[in-house]
Design a protein around this motif. Structure first.
Motif, short mmCIF file in Angstrom:
data_model
loop_
_atom_site.label_atom_id
_atom_site.label_comp_id
_atom_site.label_asym_id
_atom_site.label_seq_id
_atom_site.Cartn_x
_atom_site.Cartn_y
_atom_site.Cartn_z
N TYR A 196 0.85 -1.19 0.00
CA TYR A 196 0.00 0.00 0.00
C TYR A 196 0.88 1.24 0.00
O TYR A 196 1.96 1.24 0.58
N VAL A 197 0.39 2.31 -0.65
CA VAL A 197 1.13 3.56 -0.75
C VAL A 197 0.21 4.71 -0.36
O VAL A 197 -0.90 4.82 -0.87
N ASP A 198 0.69 5.52 0.57
CA ASP A 198 -0.01 6.74 0.96
C ASP A 198 0.87 7.90 0.50
O ASP A 198 1.93 8.14 1.08
N CYS A 199 0.45 8.59 -0.54
CA CYS A 199 1.26 9.66 -1.12
C CYS A 199 1.14 10.98 -0.37
O CYS A 199 1.86 11.93 -0.68
N THR A 200 0.26 11.04 0.61
CA THR A 200 0.09 12.23 1.44
C THR A 200 -0.03 11.80 2.90
O THR A 200 -1.12 11.83 3.47
N TRP A 220 2.99 -4.39 3.52
CA TRP A 220 3.91 -3.28 3.63
C TRP A 220 3.23 -1.99 3.18
O TRP A 220 2.46 -1.97 2.24
N LEU A 221 3.57 -0.90 3.88
CA LEU A 221 3.05 0.43 3.57
C LEU A 221 4.22 1.37 3.31
O LEU A 221 5.16 1.43 4.11
N TYR A 222 4.17 2.08 2.19
CA TYR A 222 5.09 3.17 1.90
C TYR A 222 4.30 4.46 2.00
O TYR A 222 3.23 4.57 1.40
N ALA A 223 4.79 5.41 2.78
CA ALA A 223 4.09 6.67 2.97
C ALA A 223 5.04 7.82 2.67
O ALA A 223 6.20 7.82 3.10
N PHE A 224 4.56 8.79 1.92
CA PHE A 224 5.37 9.92 1.48
C PHE A 224 4.83 11.23 2.07
O PHE A 224 3.62 11.43 2.15
N ILE A 228 8.51 5.42 5.86
CA ILE A 228 8.14 6.80 5.54
C ILE A 228 9.27 7.39 4.70
O ILE A 228 10.44 7.31 5.07
N ILE A 229 8.91 8.00 3.59
CA ILE A 229 9.86 8.55 2.66
C ILE A 229 9.64 10.05 2.57
O ILE A 229 8.52 10.50 2.27
N LYS A 230 10.68 10.83 2.84
CA LYS A 230 10.58 12.28 2.74
C LYS A 230 10.68 12.66 1.27
O LYS A 230 11.68 12.42 0.63
N SER A 231 9.61 13.24 0.77
CA SER A 231 9.58 13.66 -0.63
C SER A 231 9.99 15.12 -0.75
O SER A 231 10.08 15.83 0.25
N LYS A 232 10.19 15.54 -1.97
CA LYS A 232 10.62 16.94 -2.21
C LYS A 232 9.48 17.76 -2.72
O LYS A 232 8.57 17.34 -3.28
N HIS A 272 -4.86 8.00 7.46
CA HIS A 272 -5.11 6.87 6.57
C HIS A 272 -4.07 5.77 6.75
O HIS A 272 -4.40 4.59 6.80
N SER A 273 -2.80 6.16 6.85
CA SER A 273 -1.74 5.17 7.02
C SER A 273 -1.93 4.36 8.30
O SER A 273 -1.73 3.14 8.31
N GLY A 274 -2.32 5.02 9.36
CA GLY A 274 -2.56 4.32 10.62
C GLY A 274 -3.66 3.29 10.49
O GLY A 274 -3.55 2.16 10.98
N LYS A 275 -4.73 3.65 9.81
CA LYS A 275 -5.85 2.70 9.60
C LYS A 275 -5.43 1.53 8.72
O LYS A 275 -5.84 0.40 8.95
N ILE A 276 -4.61 1.80 7.72
CA ILE A 276 -4.12 0.72 6.85
C ILE A 276 -3.33 -0.28 7.69
O ILE A 276 -3.53 -1.49 7.59
N LEU A 277 -2.43 0.22 8.54
CA LEU A 277 -1.64 -0.69 9.38
C LEU A 277 -2.50 -1.42 10.41
O LEU A 277 -2.24 -2.59 10.70
N GLU A 278 -3.51 -0.77 10.94
CA GLU A 278 -4.40 -1.45 11.90
C GLU A 278 -5.15 -2.59 11.24
O GLU A 278 -5.36 -3.63 11.86
N LYS A 279 -5.55 -2.41 9.98
CA LYS A 279 -6.33 -3.43 9.29
C LYS A 279 -5.50 -4.64 8.88
O LYS A 279 -6.01 -5.74 8.79
#
Length: 75
Positions: free
Chosen positions: A22-26, A44-48, A71-75, A32-39
């Motif tokens: 799963y990818v959370d671009c925001t 794997w979750l990538y979050a930007f 968690i990936i720090k985007s530009k 949203h990311s927390g709910k994805i991990l809870e479910k």
């Protein structure tokens, strides 16, 4: 603090299943990311995000739920 809009509807719409990435671009403040991990703690979750404060806050939230994320720090 930002409150996720239509959180449950968005998560239900993902139809989370085992064996997927799963990818959370925001990431924001991990609503949203927390709910994805809870479910599903097996996938794997990538979050930007580009906001260092949001990343720091979200890291604490997500680490209390699981460790199957990056968690990936985007530009």
């Amino acid at each position: 603090m930002h409150k996720s809009v239509l959180l449950e509807e968005a998560i239900n719409g993902l139809n989370i299943k085992d064996g997927l990435i799963y990818v959370d671009c925001t990431l924001g403040y991990a609503g949203h990311s927390g709910k994805i991990l809870e479910k599903n703690k097996k996938d794997w979750l990538y979050a930007f995000d580009q906001d260092s404060d949001a990343i720091e806050y979200s890291s604490k939230i997500l680490s209390s739920i699981g460790n199957n994320y990056e968690i990936i720090k985007s530009k």
